[in-house]
Design an enzyme around this catalytic site. Structure first.
Site, PDB file in Angstrom:
ATOM      1  CD  GLU A  19      -2.598   1.226   2.792  1.00  0.00           C
ATOM      2  OE1 GLU A  19      -3.711   0.347   2.592  1.00  0.00           O
ATOM      3  OE2 GLU A  19      -2.357   2.313   3.606  1.00  0.00           O
ATOM      4  CB  THR A  52      -4.732   5.256   0.871  1.00  0.00           C
ATOM      5  OG1 THR A  52      -4.093   6.069   0.828  1.00  0.00           O
ATOM      6  CG2 THR A  52      -4.041   4.134   1.445  1.00  0.00           C
ATOM      7  CE1 TYR A  53     -10.269   7.689  -2.475  1.00  0.00           C
ATOM      8  CE2 TYR A  53     -11.610   9.577  -1.406  1.00  0.00           C
ATOM      9  CZ  TYR A  53     -11.362   8.524  -2.592  1.00  0.00           C
ATOM     10  OH  TYR A  53     -12.145   9.125  -3.988  1.00  0.00           O
ATOM     11  CG  HIS A  82      -7.674   2.359  -0.284  1.00  0.00           C
ATOM     12  ND1 HIS A  82      -7.871   2.563   0.486  1.00  0.00           N
ATOM     13  CD2 HIS A  82      -6.565   1.624  -0.778  1.00  0.00           C
ATOM     14  CE1 HIS A  82      -6.272   2.230   0.773  1.00  0.00           C
ATOM     15  NE2 HIS A  82      -6.238   0.911  -0.092  1.00  0.00           N
ATOM     16  NE  ARG A 112     -16.766   4.122   9.727  1.00  0.00           N
ATOM     17  CZ  ARG A 112     -16.644   4.053  10.387  1.00  0.00           C
ATOM     18  NH1 ARG A 112     -17.481   3.776  11.215  1.00  0.00           N
ATOM     19  NH2 ARG A 112     -15.201   4.171  10.912  1.00  0.00           N
ATOM     20  N   GLY A 113     -14.178   4.923   5.381  1.00  0.00           N
ATOM     21  CA  GLY A 113     -13.626   5.752   5.592  1.00  0.00           C
ATOM     22  C   GLY A 113     -13.907   5.816   7.425  1.00  0.00           C
ATOM     23  CG  ASP A 114     -11.595   5.731  10.371  1.00  0.00           C
ATOM     24  OD1 ASP A 114     -12.363   4.666  10.240  1.00  0.00           O
ATOM     25  OD2 ASP A 114     -10.566   5.434  10.172  1.00  0.00           O
ATOM     26  CB  ALA A 128     -17.417  -1.197   2.956  1.00  0.00           C
ATOM     27  CE  LYS A 168     -16.942  -4.361   5.083  1.00  0.00           C
ATOM     28  NZ  LYS A 168     -15.610  -4.734   5.771  1.00  0.00           N
TER      29      LYS A 168
END
Length: 299
Positions: A19, A52-53, A82, A112-114, A128, A168
């Site tokens: 990653e 990732t974001y 992502h 989902r993301g934080d 998600a 999922k």
């Protein structure tokens, strides 16, 4: 590029991936590209690279897509883009997916993301599974999802949520990548839970080498991963010697990986934190170990 669910189906040895994330603040993405150039991921035997974001869950679709496209076009390696539910609406999701498809990106890790602050919102896609459902409606993306061997930090129940995994998969997820863990028994327990519930889906084990004491404190707080006594002793022993801790942390992670490979894991996913030395040190060792195992079985 190859769809990642097909890589899991056709590759005879464990899938190898790592990653990266968009560089912090004013740093140029060129620094990340230079890190990848030093590695040459195609020659390193990497099957895909996830992008990732960014840290803290902050959404940065444009930068993520730029990096994912560069990985595919420049290195010829499949990218896993992502995508989070943060500040996402059906309209923005449709636009993002269209742009990704036009850029040749076919693989998505839907999370989902934080929420890093009150300025962010995930009311349209609170989980998600909701995001996966709408992604599945558009085009034919290969969709992955996260799985948590020790349970999600926001969930008071310890251990994997079998119901969450089922949701999922039902929504359209075709493979899973685990959250980082430092005790392999947590991963094996999760595998057993999935097997006992007749859930058969490829799962890559997420491994992060500890390279600083600050990193340990931050990750155990944010993610809730338990710290085995052996690793805690390593951190304490080398707390005043950063370079020794870095080397010992990578060695501990390699022990985890060797054990996982011996147990027939579907894949190894390395959380390399954009660190070139982690990639150039650990990936050759992983490939060598896999090749040695294959030779032993061939005899």
């Amino acid at each position: 590029m190859t769809k990642i669910n097909q890589i899991y189906k056709t590759k005879p040895v464990p899938v190898l991936s790592f990653e990266v994330y968009p560089p912090h603040q004013e740093e140029s993405v060129e620094s990340l590209f230079q890190t990848l150039e030093e590695l040459n991921p195609r020659q390193a035997g990497v099957d895909f690279i996830s992008v990732t974001y960014g840290a803290g869950g902050s959404a940065n679709h444009e930068c993520t897509q730029q990096i994912a496209s560069y990985i595919q076009n420049h290195f010829g390696v499949t990218a896993l883009h992502h995508l989070t539910g943060i500040n996402q609406t059906p309209a923005t999701l449709h636009q993002n997916l269209s742009e990704m498809k036009a850029a040749g990106i076919e693989n998505i890790l839907a999370v989902r993301g934080d929420l890093p602050s009150s300025d962010y919102d995930n009311s349209c896609y609170p989980f998600a599974k909701d995001l996966i459902t709408d992604i599945k409606k558009e085009n034919d993306f290969s969709i992955g999802a996260a799985v948590y061997p020790e349970g999600h930090v926001d969930n008071p129940i310890t251990g994997i949520s079998v119901g969450g995994v089922r949701e999922k998969i039902s929504a359209g997820s075709q493979f899973l990548i685990s959250q980082l863990f430092f005790d392999n028994h947590a991963f094996y327990k999760m595998q057993e839970e999935l097997k006992n519930n007749y859930i058969q889906i490829p799962v890559s084990a997420g491994i992060l080498p500890i390279i600083s004491q600050k990193q340990v404190e931050k990750l155990t707080y944010m993610i809730g991963s338990s710290l085995p006594a052996k690793l805690a002793k390593i951190v304490h022993k080398y707390q005043d010697n950063p370079e020794a801790l870095r080397q010992a942390g990578m060695a501990y992670a390699m022990e985890q990986i060797y054990d996982l490979l011996d147990h027939g894991v579907d894949g190894i996913h390395l959380y390399a934190m954009n660190q070139a030395d982690i990639l150039t040190t650990m990936l050759p060792k992983i490939n060598d170990y896999i090749q040695c195992k294959n030779k032993r079985y061939a005899v």
